[in-house]
Write a protein that holds these residues in place. Structure first.
Motif, PDB file in Angstrom:
ATOM      1  N   THR A 195       0.653  -1.322   0.021  1.00 14.58           N
ATOM      2  CA  THR A 195      -0.104   0.054  -0.165  1.00 14.58           C
ATOM      3  C   THR A 195       0.416   1.635   0.190  1.00 14.58           C
ATOM      4  O   THR A 195       0.509   2.590  -0.711  1.00 14.58           O
ATOM      5  N   SER A 196       1.886   1.146   0.551  1.00 19.86           N
ATOM      6  CA  SER A 196       2.899   2.317   0.924  1.00 19.86           C
ATOM      7  C   SER A 196       3.886   2.997  -0.718  1.00 19.86           C
ATOM      8  O   SER A 196       3.863   4.093  -1.234  1.00 19.86           O
ATOM      9  N   LEU A 197       3.362   1.591  -1.438  1.00 18.71           N
ATOM     10  CA  LEU A 197       4.235   1.667  -3.089  1.00 18.71           C
ATOM     11  C   LEU A 197       2.746   2.057  -3.775  1.00 18.71           C
ATOM     12  O   LEU A 197       3.037   3.390  -4.591  1.00 18.71           O
ATOM     13  N   LEU A 198       1.426   1.420  -3.135  1.00 15.99           N
ATOM     14  CA  LEU A 198       0.362   2.373  -4.223  1.00 15.99           C
ATOM     15  C   LEU A 198       0.486   3.317  -4.113  1.00 15.99           C
ATOM     16  O   LEU A 198      -0.185   4.304  -4.904  1.00 15.99           O
TER      17      LEU A 198
ATOM     18  N   VAL B 189       2.780  10.884  -7.316  1.00 14.95           N
ATOM     19  CA  VAL B 189       3.464  10.732  -8.657  1.00 14.95           C
ATOM     20  C   VAL B 189       2.245  10.568  -9.970  1.00 14.95           C
ATOM     21  O   VAL B 189       2.566  11.336 -10.263  1.00 14.95           O
ATOM     22  N   ALA B 190       1.720  10.008  -9.840  1.00 13.21           N
ATOM     23  CA  ALA B 190       0.636   9.910 -11.067  1.00 13.21           C
ATOM     24  C   ALA B 190      -0.178  10.907 -11.107  1.00 13.21           C
ATOM     25  O   ALA B 190      -0.488  11.653 -12.702  1.00 13.21           O
ATOM     26  N   THR B 191      -0.517  10.891 -10.458  1.00  8.76           N
ATOM     27  CA  THR B 191      -2.270  12.178  -9.687  1.00  8.76           C
ATOM     28  C   THR B 191      -0.683  13.811 -10.530  1.00  8.76           C
ATOM     29  O   THR B 191      -1.630  14.076 -11.076  1.00  8.76           O
ATOM     30  N   ALA B 192      -0.035  13.831  -9.771  1.00  7.21           N
ATOM     31  CA  ALA B 192       1.321  15.623  -9.802  1.00  7.21           C
ATOM     32  C   ALA B 192       1.732  15.585 -11.762  1.00  7.21           C
ATOM     33  O   ALA B 192       1.240  16.145 -12.460  1.00  7.21           O
ATOM     34  N   LYS B 193       1.554  14.576 -12.329  1.00  9.15           N
ATOM     35  CA  LYS B 193       2.108  13.636 -13.980  1.00  9.15           C
ATOM     36  C   LYS B 193       1.071  13.822 -14.685  1.00  9.15           C
ATOM     37  O   LYS B 193       0.803  15.052 -15.334  1.00  9.15           O
ATOM     38  N   TRP B 194       0.021  13.924 -14.539  1.00 10.49           N
ATOM     39  CA  TRP B 194      -1.391  14.177 -14.943  1.00 10.49           C
ATOM     40  C   TRP B 194      -2.149  14.963 -14.905  1.00 10.49           C
ATOM     41  O   TRP B 194      -2.988  15.381 -15.886  1.00 10.49           O
ATOM     42  N   THR B 195      -2.457  15.636 -13.576  1.00  8.94           N
ATOM     43  CA  THR B 195      -3.442  16.268 -13.409  1.00  8.94           C
ATOM     44  C   THR B 195      -2.204  18.043 -13.238  1.00  8.94           C
ATOM     45  O   THR B 195      -2.882  18.515 -13.123  1.00  8.94           O
ATOM     46  N   GLY B 196      -1.230  17.811 -12.343  1.00  8.94           N
ATOM     47  CA  GLY B 196      -0.263  18.923 -11.720  1.00  8.94           C
ATOM     48  C   GLY B 196      -0.597  19.585 -10.808  1.00  8.94           C
ATOM     49  O   GLY B 196      -0.294  20.265 -10.141  1.00  8.94           O
TER      50      GLY B 196
ATOM     51  N   TRP C 246      10.743   8.717  -7.785  1.00  7.86           N
ATOM     52  CA  TRP C 246       9.724   8.465  -9.160  1.00  7.86           C
ATOM     53  C   TRP C 246       9.381   9.963  -9.721  1.00  7.86           C
ATOM     54  O   TRP C 246       8.925   9.834 -11.019  1.00  7.86           O
ATOM     55  N   GLY C 247       8.615  10.867  -8.779  1.00 10.26           N
ATOM     56  CA  GLY C 247       9.204  12.367 -10.133  1.00 10.26           C
ATOM     57  C   GLY C 247       9.638  12.612 -10.835  1.00 10.26           C
ATOM     58  O   GLY C 247       9.923  13.255 -11.845  1.00 10.26           O
ATOM     59  N   TYR C 248      11.313  12.338  -9.919  1.00 12.90           N
ATOM     60  CA  TYR C 248      12.575  13.086 -10.657  1.00 12.90           C
ATOM     61  C   TYR C 248      12.551  11.864 -11.897  1.00 12.90           C
ATOM     62  O   TYR C 248      13.408  12.251 -13.087  1.00 12.90           O
ATOM     63  N   ALA C 249      12.593  10.879 -11.733  1.00  9.44           N
ATOM     64  CA  ALA C 249      12.917   9.704 -12.879  1.00  9.44           C
ATOM     65  C   ALA C 249      11.433  10.251 -14.009  1.00  9.44           C
ATOM     66  O   ALA C 249      12.142   9.501 -15.542  1.00  9.44           O
ATOM     67  N   THR C 250      10.416  10.083 -13.879  1.00  3.90           N
ATOM     68  CA  THR C 250       9.211  10.214 -14.772  1.00  3.90           C
ATOM     69  C   THR C 250       9.245  12.126 -15.961  1.00  3.90           C
ATOM     70  O   THR C 250       8.399  11.812 -16.569  1.00  3.90           O
TER      71      THR C 250
END
Length: 287
Positions: free
Chosen positions: A17-20, A26-33, A93-97
């Motif tokens: 659950t921590s990984l999820l 990260v995905a929400t920040a990337k796709w929606t800002g 992950w924010g850095y890597a993507t």
């Protein structure tokens, strides 16, 4: 061997659950800002990190209940370590993507620590004022303090889950978490403390298998809705739990008193009372 295996499984639940949670943030920040993890109230209250911490620790909560693993100091240390790792993963992950404006991958242009410094120190602090967002300038060194506050908020969400587990009722004989036996608590309302004491102060003074006890435990106590809003009214919520192994039951009661500002829990009158083996209160308390 069984305990070791269940501890590994519990760690797996919490890690999953921590990984999820990190992936979702990260995905929400990337796709929606929108970066949930950095959401704050009045700059210093890390509400987003607390929410993320609760989500990340949910695996420990449900895993502990499923495997009947008690909340221990070892579990608390493990949750703290996983919380720190999760925050690193969110930044990592924010850095890597991330990509630059020209589409170039960010890792090819700067190191992770340069990215981290830019993300924290060069970020701009924003404050909500009367419905408008005000930019109060570059964070500078305050960005690192903000990251620490976010970590403490994330950890606070996990600590809430941990304390919830420590408060769960446990069978003293079987060392198993008790399961709720009712879909919802039995509610009793009284116009004042004197009326409430006729039930509350008397019921567990009776022999617990006696007809008098069973009759009082199963009796309805309701007052009109208008009287519930009057100061001094008393509300008693009765919940029933049972051991999944030996089947012994436990009654938990929480008392609230109506004041001028609404209902307030009375911690001094919270009680948990084990029932003798063979006493089944489910038919009496089921509503």
């Amino acid at each position: 061997m069984k305990i070791f295996t269940e501890n590994i499984q519990l760690a797996g639940c919490g890690t999953a659950t921590s990984l999820l949670t990190a992936i979702v943030v990260v995905a929400t920040a990337k796709w929606t800002g929108f970066n949930l993890f950095s959401l704050t109230v009045w700059v210093v209250i890390p509400i987003g990190a607390v929410i993320a911490g609760l989500a990340a620790a949910s695996g420990y909560y449900f895993g502990a209940l499923h495997f009947h693993r008690r909340a221990t100091r070892a579990l608390l240390i493990q949750m703290t370590m996983i919380a720190a790792l999760t925050q690193v993963l969110i930044y990592g992950w924010g850095y890597a993507t991330a990509k630059l404006d020209d589409g170039q991958a960010l890792p090819s242009a700067m190191s992770f620590f340069q990215y981290l410094h830019t993300s924290l120190a060069d970020a701009h602090l924003k404050l909500q004022l009367k419905g408008h967002e005000a930019d109060i300038g570059r964070a500078g060194s305050l960005g690192y303090w903000a990251a620490l506050i976010q970590f403490l908020g994330f950890l606070g969400g996990g600590l809430y889950v941990y304390t919830t587990l420590t408060d769960k009722a446990v069978c003293p004989s079987c060392n198993l978490y008790l399961r709720p036996l009712l879909k919802k608590p039995k509610h009793r309302t009284f116009p004042d403390a004197a009326a409430a004491s006729a039930y509350y102060d008397r019921v567990f003074g009776l022999p617990m298998a006696s007809p008098e006890f069973l009759a009082l435990m199963g009796a309805e106590h309701k007052i009109p809705k208008g009287m519930k809003s009057k100061p001094g009214a008393v509300y008693v919520a009765t919940e029933l739990f049972g051991c999944p192994d030996c089947k012994k039951q436990l009654v938990e009661e929480n008392v609230k008193v109506r004041g001028n500002g609404g209902w307030a829990l009375d911690p001094a009158r919270q009680r948990r009372v084990p029932m003798p083996h063979g006493v089944d209160l489910v038919p009496l308390l089921r509503t």
